[in-house]
Design a protein around this motif. Structure first.
Motif, mmCIF file in Angstrom:
data_model
loop_
_atom_site.group_PDB
_atom_site.id
_atom_site.type_symbol
_atom_site.label_atom_id
_atom_site.label_comp_id
_atom_site.label_asym_id
_atom_site.label_seq_id
_atom_site.Cartn_x
_atom_site.Cartn_y
_atom_site.Cartn_z
ATOM 1 N N PHE A 61 -0.314 -7.437 2.531
ATOM 2 C CA PHE A 61 -0.955 -7.222 2.034
ATOM 3 C C PHE A 61 -0.942 -5.614 1.512
ATOM 4 N N PRO A 62 -1.616 -4.652 0.984
ATOM 5 C CA PRO A 62 -1.347 -3.382 1.314
ATOM 6 C C PRO A 62 -2.232 -2.760 2.120
ATOM 7 N N THR A 63 -3.110 -2.884 2.029
ATOM 8 C CA THR A 63 -3.803 -2.391 3.567
ATOM 9 C C THR A 63 -4.955 -3.577 4.226
ATOM 10 N N ASN A 122 -3.633 5.291 -4.603
ATOM 11 C CA ASN A 122 -2.046 5.310 -5.518
ATOM 12 C C ASN A 122 -1.703 4.412 -5.841
ATOM 13 N N GLU A 123 -1.047 3.270 -6.893
ATOM 14 C CA GLU A 123 0.531 2.692 -6.793
ATOM 15 C C GLU A 123 1.121 2.965 -6.458
ATOM 16 N N VAL A 124 1.774 3.053 -5.319
ATOM 17 C CA VAL A 124 2.955 3.430 -5.326
ATOM 18 C C VAL A 124 4.573 2.244 -5.025
ATOM 19 N N TYR A 125 5.531 2.986 -6.180
ATOM 20 C CA TYR A 125 6.890 2.382 -5.860
ATOM 21 C C TYR A 125 8.274 2.821 -5.837
ATOM 22 N N GLN A 130 3.030 -0.173 -2.974
ATOM 23 C CA GLN A 130 2.242 -0.358 -1.845
ATOM 24 C C GLN A 130 1.728 1.070 -2.313
ATOM 25 N N TRP A 131 -0.137 0.828 -1.854
ATOM 26 C CA TRP A 131 -1.037 1.700 -2.175
ATOM 27 C C TRP A 131 -1.325 2.825 -0.982
ATOM 28 N N ASN A 132 -0.880 4.002 -1.392
ATOM 29 C CA ASN A 132 -1.536 5.256 -0.759
ATOM 30 C C ASN A 132 -3.126 5.613 -1.010
#
Length: 330
Positions: free
Chosen positions: A236-238, A262-265, A273-275
């Motif tokens: 999970f991103p966070t 921000n969504e980072v691919y 990933q979530w930034n």
């Protein structure tokens, strides 16, 4: 007061690293030393920043200082806080404040007796979405609060966190206190009755609960419910979430505290990933503690705040054992 001399006791809780970074960023703070019985846990921090290391926190407390930040195992919060208070040292203590009502009362009383301040580390009060929601509620835009539905769903911890003798409980204790503090803050009322459910649903190897629901009726008639769980898997991103749906007589307000991302691919990382770009809640927490101690004004989140939020979780475990709602003492 020119410089605030601060010590840190234990890096058992990972929040200590964020609090250290925050303290280092404040020019008016001097870090006296770090105490931890596990040298490897703090070796990088003490070496990188040239901070004195102490194996025994009692020795650190003998050094001239104004305040201490405690991030030990939950079961040691009371012992360390009382020792610091006896030296006339102000305390910022990681949540939950303690693992029993009796010991938390002793912590509050020791600080009052020695005329030092006790602040509970509830950084979620400083999340941008939470701050804006509180302002909206205070302006009366959604009328009187009728009910609040909250979540605190995180990734399962390990080590002492899942050892009941050191942590005091599982997800119900770990994840009730943050959102319960916010509910008390938003409603301006105290919990009066608690009904809870908890179980081990996501990892049957654990000896503590990793999922739960806690229902609260407040003295002013408001109802609250919190989904407390370690249900987020490592991908999970966070680390988790803190959400609230606040239902008022004139409207509904939704809070998603960690939505500032921000969504980072990336092909290199292989996964989306979530930034996170939101405000640093730990930095705001530390700054507010430092400002209160330096100015001699009351800390914004007291030991009593910590006690009353943790008391809800402890009453939740009692409710589970008895299979019925439990009334809280005023």
């Amino acid at each position: 007061m020119s410089q605030l001399k601060v010590g840190m006791i234990s890096f058992a809780h990972e929040h200590a690293f964020s609090y250290l970074d925050a303290l280092l960023s404040i020019p008016e703070v001097t870090i006296v030393g770090i105490a931890d019985p596990v040298p490897a846990r703090v070796a990088e921090a003490t070496g990188k920043h040239n901070i004195a290391y102490y194996n025994d926190y009692h020795v650190l407390l003998e050094q001239p200082m104004d305040a201490v930040v405690i991030c030990s195992e939950n079961a040691l919060h009371a012992e360390i806080t009382i020792a610091a208070a006896s030296k006339g040292i102000h305390v910022l203590c990681e949540k939950p404040l303690g693992i029993s009502i009796d010991e938390m009362n002793q912590m509050v009383e020791a600080c009052e007796r020695n005329k030092v301040q006790l602040m509970t580390a509830f950084p979620c009060r400083y999340l941008a979405a939470v701050v804006q929601a509180k302002q909206t509620v205070d302006r009366g835009e959604i009328g009187e609060i009728v009910a609040i539905k909250g979540t605190n769903r995180g990734t399962a911890p390990s080590g002492w966190f899942v050892d009941r003798s050191l942590s005091g409980g599982g997800a119900l204790l770990d994840h009730t206190v943050h959102v319960m503090d916010l509910m008390r803050w938003f409603t301006g009322s105290e919990p009066a009755q608690v009904y809870a459910y908890a179980s081990t649903l996501f990892n049957d190897q654990l000896k503590v609960d990793d999922a739960g629901m806690i229902h609260v009726k407040f003295e002013n008639g408001t109802f609250g419910v919190v989904d407390t769980s370690w249900s987020r898997k490592p991908p999970f991103p966070t680390w988790g979430d803190v959400t609230m749906e606040i239902i008022g007589t004139k409207g509904v307000l939704s809070v998603d505290s960690l939505a500032q991302v921000n969504e980072v691919y990336s092909q290199q990382d292989g996964l989306g990933q979530w930034n996170y770009w939101g405000d640093n809640m730990d930095l705001h927490l530390i700054r507010s503690f430092v400002e209160a101690i330096r100015s001699g004004t009351p800390v914004p989140i007291t030991g009593l705040d910590g006690l009353r939020s943790a008391a809800v979780a402890l009453a939740g475990y009692q409710s589970i054992q008895e299979g019925q709602p439990v009334k809280l003492n005023a």
